[in-house]
Design an enzyme around this catalytic site. Structure first.
Site, mmCIF file in Angstrom:
data_model
loop_
_atom_site.group_PDB
_atom_site.id
_atom_site.type_symbol
_atom_site.label_atom_id
_atom_site.label_comp_id
_atom_site.label_asym_id
_atom_site.label_seq_id
_atom_site.Cartn_x
_atom_site.Cartn_y
_atom_site.Cartn_z
ATOM 1 N N THR A 117 0.812 -1.219 0.000
ATOM 2 C CA THR A 117 0.000 0.000 0.000
ATOM 3 C C THR A 117 0.845 1.268 0.000
ATOM 4 O O THR A 117 1.958 1.286 0.548
ATOM 5 C CB THR A 117 -0.920 0.005 1.248
ATOM 6 N N TYR A 141 -1.537 -0.085 9.971
ATOM 7 C CA TYR A 141 -1.852 -0.731 8.695
ATOM 8 C C TYR A 141 -0.641 -0.623 7.759
ATOM 9 O O TYR A 141 -0.106 -1.637 7.272
ATOM 10 C CB TYR A 141 -3.103 -0.096 8.082
#
Ligand code: UDP
Length: 327
Positions: A117, A141
């Site tokens: 990501t 995350y």
């Protein structure tokens, strides 16, 4: 026929990847614990229910299908939740991926496509975000995904594991045929929440922060159509099958849109107003995340032609009105 083990194949991006893999002549074998995915979304190949942390179950599945590659989508992926419950991200994303990687290596499956990501970059005001940019995640995350990238690199050196790592920017839209779509419970992502608000399923969309240092005060993101994104995965798989070795690729369009711009586009695509309320900033959010790389185009031949806001929102809107999964 070549089997590909798709972890998270019952989820949003994984289910779209399964469709494209099937269309390209592979057999996508979904491995998913259904913690956030939907069995109804597994339509294009076999389903094996299991958890990433369950090494015996993984060994059984690797032995049964002898996959040529793993595509690893299964993960928790919400910034807000990651700020509140970081342990969940370290245990599941990092711990689970480590078990999966060890199982793949033990089975001799040395081609690995990984969903990383842009959240691994964090906030880097004015810096062009390409694959060589520093990774300074702002939340658990992004940190969990960066850690998995490191694990892949280490197993590349020790065991010859070849990995294609894709750093996604913001994924949106859905299968234009409506076979699969985006359906999270609870939903946390901007475009589906906005479509809910347009339909009156929620009173309003809360805009998280209007005082950011951007032209209209809201955060900027680079949105990619999920069908373009999964096309890149098949190109990445072929790259590995051709023996081209480990590589990192950003998957973004290079063009950013603010939250307010996304709202305006949604209103014009649906021809309806978007009820909004202006709220506080969401902890863990970067001001702007826009890809500054052309590597995926230059080396994989990837061109995200469906990734216009108009197309992503209209595909999502069609699905939103007709599509859903049942437990
Ligand atoms: N956002 C928002 N309201 C919402 C959900 C998201 O204003 O209810 C904003 C969020 O702050 C970010 C952008 O929309 O700037 C995209 O957020 P999303 O959660 O969809 O994806 P992320 O960027 O976290 O991967």
């Amino acid at each position: 026929m070549k089997n590909v083990l798709v972890t998270g194949g019952a989820g949003y991006i994984g289910s779209h990847a399964c469709k494209v893999l099937r269309d390209q002549g592979y057999v996508p074998v979904t491995y998913d614990n259904l913690s956030t995915g939907w069995e109804d979304a597994v339509k294009f190949g076999p389903f094996e229910r299991g958890d990433l942390q369950d090494r015996a179950r993984l060994d059984e599945v690797f032995a049964k299908y002898e996959p040529v590659a793993v595509m690893h989508f299964a993960a928790f992926s919400q910034v807000g939740e990651a700020m509140r419950e970081p342990g969940k991200y370290w245990h599941n994303n990092v711990g689970g991926s480590l078990v999966l990687i060890e199982a793949a290596v033990a089975a001799g499956c040395l081609n690995f496509v990984f969903s990383s990501t842009c959240a691994t970059y964090g906030d880097q005001d004015g810096v062009v975000l390409d694959e060589n940019s520093a990774q300074m995640p702002l939340n658990a995350y992004g940190a969990s995904k960066r850690a998995i990238e490191d694990i892949l690199t280490d197993f590349g050196a020790s065991d010859g594991l070849n990995s294609v790592i894709f750093r996604y920017f913001n994924v949106a839209g859905c299968d234009p045929d409506g076979e699969v779509g985006e359906f999270h419970q609870p939903e946390t992502h901007l475009i589906p929440l906005m479509l809910d608000a347009i339909e009156g399923k929620r009173p309003a969309l809360t805009v998280f922060g209007t005082d950011y240092p951007t032209p209209d005060g809201t955060c900027i993101r680079d949105y990619v159509h999920v069908m373009d994104l999964v096309d890149a995965h098949v190109l990445g798989l072929k790259w590995l099958e051709d023996g081209k070795g480990s590589r990192v690729f950003n998957l973004g369009t290079g063009k950013g849109f603010s939250v307010r711009e996304v709202i305006d586009h949604s209103s014009s695509v649906t021809n309806k107003p978007v009820p909004i309320v202006e709220g506080d900033r969401r902890a863990g959010d970067a001001v702007a995340l826009v890809s500054g790389s052309t590597r995926a185009n230059a080396e994989l031949g990837w061109s995200p032609e469906r990734s216009t806001l108009q197309r992503m929102i209209s595909d999502a809107w069609r699905w939103h009105q007709n599509g859903h999964y049942d437990k």
